[in-house]
Design a protein around this motif. Sequence first.
Motif, PDB file in Angstrom:
ATOM      1  N   GLU A 148      -6.192  28.168 -28.035  1.00  0.00           N
ATOM      2  CA  GLU A 148      -6.884  27.805 -26.792  1.00  0.00           C
ATOM      3  C   GLU A 148      -8.380  28.019 -26.995  1.00  0.00           C
ATOM      4  O   GLU A 148      -8.806  29.096 -27.405  1.00  0.00           O
ATOM      5  CB  GLU A 148      -6.384  28.654 -25.626  1.00  0.00           C
ATOM      6  CG  GLU A 148      -6.990  28.269 -24.280  1.00  0.00           C
ATOM      7  CD  GLU A 148      -6.441  29.107 -23.145  1.00  0.00           C
ATOM      8  OE1 GLU A 148      -7.207  29.378 -22.198  1.00  0.00           O
ATOM      9  OE2 GLU A 148      -5.259  29.490 -23.204  1.00  0.00           O
ATOM     10  N   ARG A 150     -12.658  26.878 -25.730  1.00  0.00           N
ATOM     11  CA  ARG A 150     -13.568  26.290 -24.758  1.00  0.00           C
ATOM     12  C   ARG A 150     -14.860  25.924 -25.476  1.00  0.00           C
ATOM     13  O   ARG A 150     -15.184  26.476 -26.526  1.00  0.00           O
ATOM     14  CB  ARG A 150     -13.836  27.242 -23.595  1.00  0.00           C
ATOM     15  CG  ARG A 150     -14.538  28.533 -24.010  1.00  0.00           C
ATOM     16  CD  ARG A 150     -16.010  28.480 -23.668  1.00  0.00           C
ATOM     17  NE  ARG A 150     -16.658  29.770 -23.849  1.00  0.00           N
ATOM     18  CZ  ARG A 150     -17.682  29.982 -24.647  1.00  0.00           C
ATOM     19  NH1 ARG A 150     -18.153  28.999 -25.408  1.00  0.00           N
ATOM     20  NH2 ARG A 150     -18.241  31.164 -24.750  1.00  0.00           N
ATOM     21  N   VAL A 171     -11.744  23.414 -21.263  1.00  0.00           N
ATOM     22  CA  VAL A 171     -10.846  24.241 -22.068  1.00  0.00           C
ATOM     23  C   VAL A 171      -9.814  23.329 -22.715  1.00  0.00           C
ATOM     24  O   VAL A 171      -9.283  22.414 -22.075  1.00  0.00           O
ATOM     25  CB  VAL A 171     -10.159  25.312 -21.199  1.00  0.00           C
ATOM     26  CG1 VAL A 171      -9.138  26.098 -22.019  1.00  0.00           C
ATOM     27  CG2 VAL A 171     -11.195  26.261 -20.601  1.00  0.00           C
TER      28      VAL A 171
END
Length: 260
Positions: A148, A150, A171
């Motif tokens: 994950e 951003r 994101v």
Amino acid sequence: MKDAATCSCVRDIAKSFSRLASNRHDESEIYQTSLMSALIDGVYDGDKTIGQLLQHGDFGLGTFDELDGELVAFDKEVHQLREDGSARLARMDQKTPFAVVTNFRPTMFGEFGSAHDKFEVQEILDELIGSPNLFCAFRIDGKFERVETRTVPRQTMPYRPMLEAIERQPVFTFKETSGTLIGFRCPDYVQGINVAGFHVHFITGDRTGGGHVLDYRLTRGTIEVAKISRLRIDLPCTDHFQRATLHSEELGRAIEAAEG
């Protein structure tokens, strides 16, 4: 509180790593341009080019002029991780307002043959370094169940402080992918100068996507670690930097919010 079984497992994995001479980290240095506190305050115009940055190290992370995406450097290349989740090679004339690099000389090497999440990897790295008062740089190449990330979008004048700039940051989740994590672990005492704790960027194996890492689960992979005990900082000569507020009571919380 960690249970005994968890601590024992972390130590066992750390002991399985191969090591070179323990004093070799004395040869390594982290080079940094500007301060994390300046970035938090909105100092987004850089006075160092990517070409100049590479004179001080071939491995590291940071951002670009106008906060235009994330920077990741390794194998003598610098990649720009953009706000749409894509990645591209950076030009040598692009500038950076904040970056941290080193000439990567790993002294510890290991393999992950089973799945580990971000916090488990961090515990292993803490065990390997031993002291919370030293720096380390690390690289993980492997297969990931998910990563994950951003990426901060490019800013325009008048610049907003980073906490406002990241309010609507995109994101992305990369699933079942191969790639590379590039990261540093810094001591608590450099909060504001750098980012205390772990700061990690990711790029996919085909070098087409990535970003600043929020979370990940590693399926299997290899890791290289360098212990570092020297830090060099060059401060910008810009008017914006000289007028910036570089310390506040909320600085630590602001950095934690910005860096995830």
